[in-house]
Enzyme design. Sequence first.
Site, PDB file in Angstrom:
ATOM      1  N   ALA A 127       0.820  -1.207   0.000  1.00 59.01           N
ATOM      2  CA  ALA A 127       0.000   0.000   0.000  1.00 59.01           C
ATOM      3  C   ALA A 127       0.858   1.262   0.000  1.00 59.01           C
ATOM      4  CB  ALA A 127      -0.930  -0.021   1.208  1.00 59.01           C
ATOM      5  N   SER A 149       5.537  -1.337   4.632  1.00 55.93           N
ATOM      6  CA  SER A 149       5.383  -2.498   5.532  1.00 55.93           C
ATOM      7  C   SER A 149       6.602  -3.425   5.462  1.00 55.93           C
ATOM      8  CB  SER A 149       4.098  -3.262   5.234  1.00 55.93           C
ATOM      9  OG  SER A 149       4.240  -4.025   4.073  1.00 55.93           O
ATOM     10  N   ALA A 178       9.804  -2.745   4.773  1.00 58.53           N
ATOM     11  CA  ALA A 178      10.960  -2.175   5.482  1.00 58.53           C
ATOM     12  C   ALA A 178      10.725  -2.183   6.988  1.00 58.53           C
ATOM     13  CB  ALA A 178      11.220  -0.750   4.992  1.00 58.53           C
ATOM     14  N   LEU A 231       3.061   2.040   2.280  1.00 61.35           N
ATOM     15  CA  LEU A 231       3.306   2.533   3.648  1.00 61.35           C
ATOM     16  C   LEU A 231       4.556   1.921   4.279  1.00 61.35           C
ATOM     17  CD1 LEU A 231      -0.291   2.786   5.182  1.00 61.35           C
ATOM     18  CD2 LEU A 231       1.134   4.591   4.248  1.00 61.35           C
ATOM     19  N   ASP A 239      12.643   4.366   2.263  1.00 61.61           N
ATOM     20  CA  ASP A 239      11.758   3.642   3.186  1.00 61.61           C
ATOM     21  C   ASP A 239      12.528   3.193   4.434  1.00 61.61           C
ATOM     22  OD1 ASP A 239       9.896   3.905   1.154  1.00 61.61           O
ATOM     23  OD2 ASP A 239       9.150   1.864   1.340  1.00 61.61           O
TER      24      ASP A 239
HETATM   25  O1  PMV Z   1       7.555   1.421  -1.328  1.00 64.56           O
HETATM   26  P1  PMV Z   1       6.750   2.560  -1.860  1.00 64.56           P
HETATM   27  O2  PMV Z   1       5.572   2.152  -2.644  1.00 64.56           O
HETATM   28  O3  PMV Z   1       6.481   3.618  -0.845  1.00 64.56           O
HETATM   29  O4  PMV Z   1       7.681   3.298  -2.961  1.00 64.56           O
HETATM   30  C1  PMV Z   1       8.898   3.789  -2.611  1.00 64.56           C
HETATM   31  C2  PMV Z   1       9.161   5.056  -3.316  1.00 64.56           C
HETATM   32  C3  PMV Z   1       9.770   4.984  -4.708  1.00 64.56           C
HETATM   33  O5  PMV Z   1      10.364   6.253  -4.900  1.00 64.56           O
HETATM   34  C4  PMV Z   1       8.695   4.760  -5.757  1.00 64.56           C
HETATM   35  C5  PMV Z   1      10.832   3.892  -4.838  1.00 64.56           C
HETATM   36  C6  PMV Z   1      12.097   4.158  -4.058  1.00 64.56           C
HETATM   37  O6  PMV Z   1      12.898   3.213  -3.926  1.00 64.56           O
HETATM   38  O7  PMV Z   1      12.346   5.284  -3.605  1.00 64.56           O
END
Ligand code: PMV
Length: 316
Positions: free
Chosen positions: A104, A108, A110, A106, A152
């Site tokens: 989603a 999860s 990581a 958010l 993340d």
């Molecule tokens: O994991 P998400 O869906 O929050 O995406 C991370 C953010 C991106 O910039 C799309 C990918 C990244 O590695 O920074």
Amino acid sequence: MPATTSTAPGKIILFGEHAVVYGRPAIAAPVKEVRARAVVKANPRGPAGEIRIQAPDLGVEAELGQLLAGDPLARAVRGTLAALRLSSPPAMNLRVTSTIPIAAGLGSGAAVSVAVIRALSAFLGRPLRDEQVSSLAYEIEKIHHGSPSGIDNTTITFEKPIFFVKSKPVQIMQVSLPFSIVIADTGIASSTAASVGQVRRAWGAHKDHYEALFDSAGAVAEAARQCIEHGLVESLGPLMDANHGILSKMGVSSPELDHLVKAARAAGAWGAKLSGSGQGGNMIALVSTKTGPQVAEALLEAGAVRAILTQVANPR
Ligand code: PMV
């Protein structure tokens, strides 16, 4: 050995997703209302080296050796043991639970990694430093897509609002005036790997166009940093709207995300955008204490499966 528990929050990207993979700055913040939790206990009856893993939210119930080498939980456990140079750990049970919605945007994945790495290293009597936790979690992020920016794992490990540039030291942000965000979920699973891969192919085919989009997103993130550090909360609204427009041009929005973004603005939000890899997952809306509940209500009425009200503030 006493049992050890660690938790880690979810995260939202406030500005700069996707462009951050290409070296532009981005801003992210922890979401403390949802958390992953890891509990490690000794198993006095088990043979040395046996690690039983239970993660009901992820559908995992297995001994470490039964999990595939690429399994994110197995990677978190093996990565931690390798960092501690422990080849024969005592028998243990690891239980992982999470209230962070999966796929989603958010964070999860990581958050689970960070909670596991911390609980395990603390249980073994050698808690790892934040930098080590974050870099181990980054290695696991690579399973989800080949070229993660690292935003993340960094936001979730440090649990603070951050201004992030790939491969640069983390910059903790000073939030002059706390502000409120409603996070609303389209209920559509979003694959970070698919979305990042799509942007990479489009960038390969139209380099100048995508580089210009990434530059614009980077400029928006720089402007947003100034607003956050100077307490100009309402000015973040138009910057969020601008960032959503740029992400749409990158091809990572969706009709459902656009619909929720419009509904939030119509209900009084100062601005709104998708958050994370897009094509599903969550959007965020900047609200005041007064408009927060009505915007959350309007988003649920417009079809969001969940709405969370959170605050971006300096950690206490
Ligand atoms: O994991 P998400 O869906 O929050 O995406 C991370 C953010 C991106 O910039 C799309 C990918 C990244 O590695 O920074």
